[in-house]
Design a protein around this motif. Sequence first.
Motif, mmCIF file in Angstrom:
data_model
loop_
_atom_site.group_PDB
_atom_site.id
_atom_site.type_symbol
_atom_site.label_atom_id
_atom_site.label_comp_id
_atom_site.label_asym_id
_atom_site.label_seq_id
_atom_site.Cartn_x
_atom_site.Cartn_y
_atom_site.Cartn_z
ATOM 1 N N THR A 9 12.130 1.216 -38.609
ATOM 2 C CA THR A 9 12.334 0.306 -39.733
ATOM 3 C C THR A 9 13.824 0.268 -40.076
ATOM 4 O O THR A 9 14.555 1.209 -39.806
ATOM 5 N N GLY A 10 14.261 -0.847 -40.673
ATOM 6 C CA GLY A 10 15.689 -0.982 -40.962
ATOM 7 C C GLY A 10 16.509 -1.069 -39.695
ATOM 8 O O GLY A 10 17.656 -0.600 -39.646
ATOM 9 N N ALA A 11 15.941 -1.676 -38.664
ATOM 10 C CA ALA A 11 16.582 -1.693 -37.345
ATOM 11 C C ALA A 11 17.860 -2.524 -37.306
ATOM 12 O O ALA A 11 18.668 -2.380 -36.385
ATOM 13 N N GLY A 12 18.063 -3.387 -38.290
ATOM 14 C CA GLY A 12 19.262 -4.214 -38.300
ATOM 15 C C GLY A 12 20.460 -3.551 -38.936
ATOM 16 O O GLY A 12 21.563 -4.105 -38.922
ATOM 17 N N GLY A 13 20.285 -2.356 -39.489
ATOM 18 C CA GLY A 13 21.384 -1.652 -40.146
ATOM 19 C C GLY A 13 22.237 -0.851 -39.188
ATOM 20 O O GLY A 13 21.985 -0.805 -37.978
ATOM 21 N N PHE A 14 23.237 -0.183 -39.733
ATOM 22 C CA PHE A 14 24.179 0.612 -38.939
ATOM 23 C C PHE A 14 23.454 1.670 -38.114
ATOM 24 O O PHE A 14 23.591 1.732 -36.888
ATOM 25 N N THR A 15 22.636 2.496 -38.768
ATOM 26 C CA THR A 15 21.907 3.529 -38.039
ATOM 27 C C THR A 15 20.835 2.910 -37.153
ATOM 28 O O THR A 15 20.624 3.348 -36.015
ATOM 29 N N GLY A 16 20.154 1.887 -37.663
ATOM 30 C CA GLY A 16 19.080 1.266 -36.903
ATOM 31 C C GLY A 16 19.541 0.699 -35.578
ATOM 32 O O GLY A 16 18.839 0.825 -34.553
ATOM 33 N N MET A 17 20.711 0.091 -35.549
ATOM 34 C CA MET A 17 21.230 -0.479 -34.309
ATOM 35 C C MET A 17 21.448 0.604 -33.266
ATOM 36 O O MET A 17 21.105 0.451 -32.094
ATOM 37 N N HIS A 18 22.030 1.732 -33.703
ATOM 38 C CA HIS A 18 22.258 2.843 -32.773
ATOM 39 C C HIS A 18 20.935 3.469 -32.334
ATOM 40 O O HIS A 18 20.781 3.855 -31.171
ATOM 41 N N ALA A 19 19.991 3.583 -33.266
ATOM 42 C CA ALA A 19 18.700 4.190 -32.946
ATOM 43 C C ALA A 19 17.935 3.353 -31.922
ATOM 44 O O ALA A 19 17.351 3.902 -30.975
ATOM 45 N N CYS A 20 17.926 2.049 -32.093
ATOM 46 C CA CYS A 20 17.229 1.182 -31.147
ATOM 47 C C CYS A 20 17.814 1.318 -29.744
ATOM 48 O O CYS A 20 17.072 1.423 -28.752
ATOM 49 N N GLU A 21 19.128 1.337 -29.662
ATOM 50 C CA GLU A 21 19.777 1.479 -28.355
ATOM 51 C C GLU A 21 19.440 2.822 -27.721
ATOM 52 O O GLU A 21 19.126 2.908 -26.524
ATOM 53 N N TYR A 22 19.488 3.887 -28.519
ATOM 54 C CA TYR A 22 19.247 5.228 -27.992
ATOM 55 C C TYR A 22 17.817 5.384 -27.487
ATOM 56 O O TYR A 22 17.581 5.832 -26.356
ATOM 57 N N PHE A 23 16.834 5.025 -28.308
ATOM 58 C CA PHE A 23 15.439 5.241 -27.927
ATOM 59 C C PHE A 23 15.014 4.312 -26.788
ATOM 60 O O PHE A 23 14.192 4.693 -25.950
ATOM 61 N N ALA A 24 15.571 3.106 -26.736
ATOM 62 C CA ALA A 24 15.311 2.237 -25.587
ATOM 63 C C ALA A 24 15.918 2.857 -24.334
ATOM 64 O O ALA A 24 15.344 2.777 -23.241
ATOM 65 N N GLY A 25 17.071 3.504 -24.506
ATOM 66 C CA GLY A 25 17.769 4.110 -23.374
ATOM 67 C C GLY A 25 17.043 5.290 -22.759
ATOM 68 O O GLY A 25 17.279 5.629 -21.591
ATOM 69 N N ILE A 26 16.172 5.949 -23.520
ATOM 70 C CA ILE A 26 15.416 7.072 -22.961
ATOM 71 C C ILE A 26 14.027 6.628 -22.501
ATOM 72 O O ILE A 26 13.157 7.458 -22.207
ATOM 73 N N GLY A 27 13.828 5.321 -22.437
ATOM 74 C CA GLY A 27 12.610 4.786 -21.848
ATOM 75 C C GLY A 27 11.447 4.589 -22.789
ATOM 76 O O GLY A 27 10.292 4.491 -22.351
ATOM 77 N N MET A 28 11.716 4.473 -24.095
ATOM 78 C CA MET A 28 10.643 4.249 -25.050
ATOM 79 C C MET A 28 10.448 2.758 -25.313
ATOM 80 O O MET A 28 11.381 1.961 -25.170
ATOM 81 N N GLN A 29 9.245 2.398 -25.696
ATOM 82 C CA GLN A 29 8.968 1.049 -26.180
ATOM 83 C C GLN A 29 9.397 0.992 -27.638
ATOM 84 O O GLN A 29 8.796 1.626 -28.498
ATOM 85 N N TYR A 31 9.984 -0.852 -31.150
ATOM 86 C CA TYR A 31 9.660 -1.945 -32.052
ATOM 87 C C TYR A 31 10.679 -1.913 -33.187
ATOM 88 O O TYR A 31 10.707 -0.969 -33.981
ATOM 89 N N ALA A 32 11.537 -2.907 -33.233
ATOM 90 C CA ALA A 32 12.651 -2.947 -34.182
ATOM 91 C C ALA A 32 12.262 -3.800 -35.385
ATOM 92 O O ALA A 32 12.282 -5.034 -35.320
ATOM 93 N N SER A 33 11.900 -3.147 -36.482
ATOM 94 C CA SER A 33 11.465 -3.859 -37.679
ATOM 95 C C SER A 33 12.665 -4.308 -38.508
ATOM 96 O O SER A 33 13.515 -3.494 -38.883
ATOM 97 N N VAL A 34 12.739 -5.594 -38.782
ATOM 98 C CA VAL A 34 13.813 -6.173 -39.586
ATOM 99 C C VAL A 34 13.192 -7.085 -40.641
ATOM 100 O O VAL A 34 12.045 -7.527 -40.512
ATOM 101 N N ARG A 35 13.963 -7.360 -41.667
ATOM 102 C CA ARG A 35 13.438 -8.164 -42.773
ATOM 103 C C ARG A 35 13.556 -9.654 -42.520
ATOM 104 O O ARG A 35 12.713 -10.430 -42.958
ATOM 105 N N HIS A 36 14.617 -10.054 -41.793
ATOM 106 C CA HIS A 36 14.888 -11.485 -41.620
ATOM 107 C C HIS A 36 14.812 -11.880 -40.142
ATOM 108 O O HIS A 36 15.255 -11.126 -39.271
ATOM 109 N N LEU A 37 14.313 -13.055 -39.889
ATOM 110 C CA LEU A 37 14.138 -13.556 -38.538
ATOM 111 C C LEU A 37 15.466 -13.681 -37.801
ATOM 112 O O LEU A 37 15.543 -13.463 -36.585
ATOM 113 N N ASP A 38 16.545 -14.017 -38.535
ATOM 114 C CA ASP A 38 17.840 -14.239 -37.880
ATOM 115 C C ASP A 38 18.625 -12.953 -37.644
ATOM 116 O O ASP A 38 19.765 -12.992 -37.163
ATOM 117 N N THR A 39 18.058 -11.792 -37.961
ATOM 118 C CA THR A 39 18.738 -10.518 -37.696
ATOM 119 C C THR A 39 18.844 -10.301 -36.199
ATOM 120 O O THR A 39 17.854 -10.416 -35.468
#
Length: 298
Positions: A9-29, A31-39
């Motif tokens: 959750t909060g995937a569009g924020g400073f920490t969220g952006m890094h977290a999404c990249e990291y967990f995708a990088g270790i082979g996880m599926q 799901y990046a939850s954001v509040r706005h469609l244009d994020t």
Amino acid sequence: MKGKSILITGAGGFTGMHACEYFAGIGMQVYASVRHLDTNVLFGEKIVCDMMHKEQIYAMVRQLQPDYVLHLAGRNSVPESWKEPVSYLETNVMSTFYLLDALREIPKCRTLVIGSKLKFDIRVTSQPPHPYSLSKTMQQMAVNTWVHLFGQFIMLAEPSNLIGPGPSTGICALLARKMVQVERNVTVEPFRLSSTEETRDFLDIRDAVRAYRIILENGKQGQSYPIESGKLLRLGEVFQTFQHYARTPIPVEVAGNDAGIHAPVHHANPFVMNELGWQARIPFDRSVQDIIQYFRNQ
């Protein structure tokens, strides 16, 4: 954790952006939850969900059935919390309650909620220093309550001041922005330091995200984990580090006259998740260089 799914959750924020990249990088599926469609989401599958909308959260959790959850969504400005105290309670507390309650349907899900060192100890006082502190204290109470009453596998992380490349609003990012403006001959007001002697612990966001992974994988149910670099720096030292890499002098003003005043002795927590085999790897100097490069590239 490779091949497992994680909801961030909060995937569009400073920490969220890094977290999404990291967990995708270790082979996880991811799901990046954001509040706005244009994020903009660079890593993972974007999921639009308003964390203030209970039914949307329940529907999202029911649809995704995540193996892990990293709850980053929330608001984190102390000055702003004075202006919008109720909004901070709604955003930081109620969204956590909604999420944890929705996750009761997935008892095997391991959840990490990101708290704050600015919470206050209700065993010592009932008077919070500011609304943000109240919201994060109540968030921790939500975690403890859901673990105790419903047996959910929830943990809490309390990071120190997070820094690193990206759209942060912390002091290091503000300094880097100011520095780059000056390098580009933009007329700016001097950077204001509250003090040169105040000390803080600074932790690179990439080390923090790695700690989140270790906690999610090996942490203990109901445990709270402080995450720190273990090294305290004076704000004056922080400014001088940025000045060292600046191409032109950065104008600065110190709010208080602390010349000749020795900083009080504070000891950073040496524990820093030793029991889980984690320690900070990225030195402050490298973080500063990466932050500066990020803003020079903008």
